[in-house]
Design an enzyme around this catalytic site. Structure first.
Site, short mmCIF file in Angstrom:
data_model
loop_
_atom_site.label_atom_id
_atom_site.label_comp_id
_atom_site.label_asym_id
_atom_site.label_seq_id
_atom_site.Cartn_x
_atom_site.Cartn_y
_atom_site.Cartn_z
CE LYS A 6 -117.42 20.16 -51.36
NZ LYS A 6 -118.44 20.66 -50.56
NE ARG A 32 -113.96 26.24 -48.50
CZ ARG A 32 -113.70 24.76 -48.26
NH1 ARG A 32 -113.89 24.14 -49.13
NH2 ARG A 32 -112.76 24.33 -47.34
#
Length: 271
Positions: A214, A248
């Site tokens: 991210k 995740r």
């Protein structure tokens, strides 16, 4: 030394979309998706998280029909070929209702079941659910996110959603929580949440954490999306040390190795 499987599980991300921020278009054909699923399972994934709609900042939504057309064939093929629990990444009640007919084990909802009827659908199916915090919506969530105190505000939101879900018939032990890294948070907000992640255990529910590749990693390291493995592993390790139960990620093999080291450390064992 052999470390027994720990409570830390790795969830592999399988995006069947043309426009996801990290791997958009790479797995949006059934054969490609099945190949990637097999690889992640071989690499040690305990879960697969299948999504048919990009939720990257600035992304536009797709219809429920389009989302289902993308994910249902992949879910069916994965079920036919592999024995692994599947999470479906969706925020639409109509999509939840259809995929839960396929006996999926978890709904992973960035909107924390706030779509009309979503709580009731999940409750009726007896499925697991991950409730995530997001300020705003994907198209606008990174436009000047603002909090009184990000950790307190996110905890209160999640506590309120848990109460609503339990009152509506969802079993508490079927609920996971995600503070929503990158979803309506500045880089400072993201790292405040990570620094204080252990405080979310006050809600007495397991944490499902996603920071893989991210922008919070890129903004600190200066690396492009394809060069964020080291930063993602560092973030995953910190989250696991702070008690996250599911991590995740895109890079399953490397994260599984990192989690083995975390498990050995938490076990206090030495060769």
């Amino acid at each position: 030394m052999k470390i027994e499987p720990s409570a830390i599980q790795v969830m592999g991300i399988l995006n069947v979309t043309p426009d996801s921020f990290s791997d958009g278009g790479r797995h949006n054909r059934i054969d490609q998706a099945l190949y990637q699923a097999e690889k992640m399972i071989s690499d040690g994934a305990a879960w697969l998280d299948i999504g048919g709609e990009s939720t990257r900042p600035g992304s536009d939504g797709v219809s429920a029909d389009e989302e289902l057309a993308r994910i249902v064939p992949v879910i069916e093929r994965v079920q036919a070929n592999f024995d692994i629990p599947i999470s479906v990444d969706t925020c639409k009640t109509a999509v939840m209702a259809e995929v839960l007919k396929l006996n999926e084990q978890m709904i992973n909802d960035i909107n924390a079941l706030r779509d009309k009827g979503a709580v009731e659908v999940v409750a009726a199916a007896g499925a697991k659910v991950c409730l995530m915090h997001m300020q705003g919506e994907p198209r606008t969530m990174q436009h000047e996110p603002n909090y009184q105190h990000v950790v307190t505000d996110v905890k209160k939101f999640l506590a309120d959603r848990v109460q609503i879900c339990v009152q509506s018939g969802i079993q508490k032990d079927n609920i996971y929580l995600d503070p929503g890294f990158g979803f309506g948070k500045s880089v400072e907000h993201n790292y405040q949440l990570l620094h204080h992640l252990q405080e979310f255990h006050q809600l007495e529910l397991p944490l499902l954490i996603g920071m893989s590749r991210k922008s919070m990693i890129g903004q600190v390291t200066g690396r492009a999306v394809t060069e964020r493995l080291a930063g993602s592993l560092a973030a995953a390790t910190i989250a696991a040390l702070k008690g996250a139960q599911i991590i995740r990620v895109h890079d399953v093999k490397e994260t599984v190795d990192a989690m083995k080291v975390v498990a050995a450390t938490l076990a206090g064992e030495f060769a």
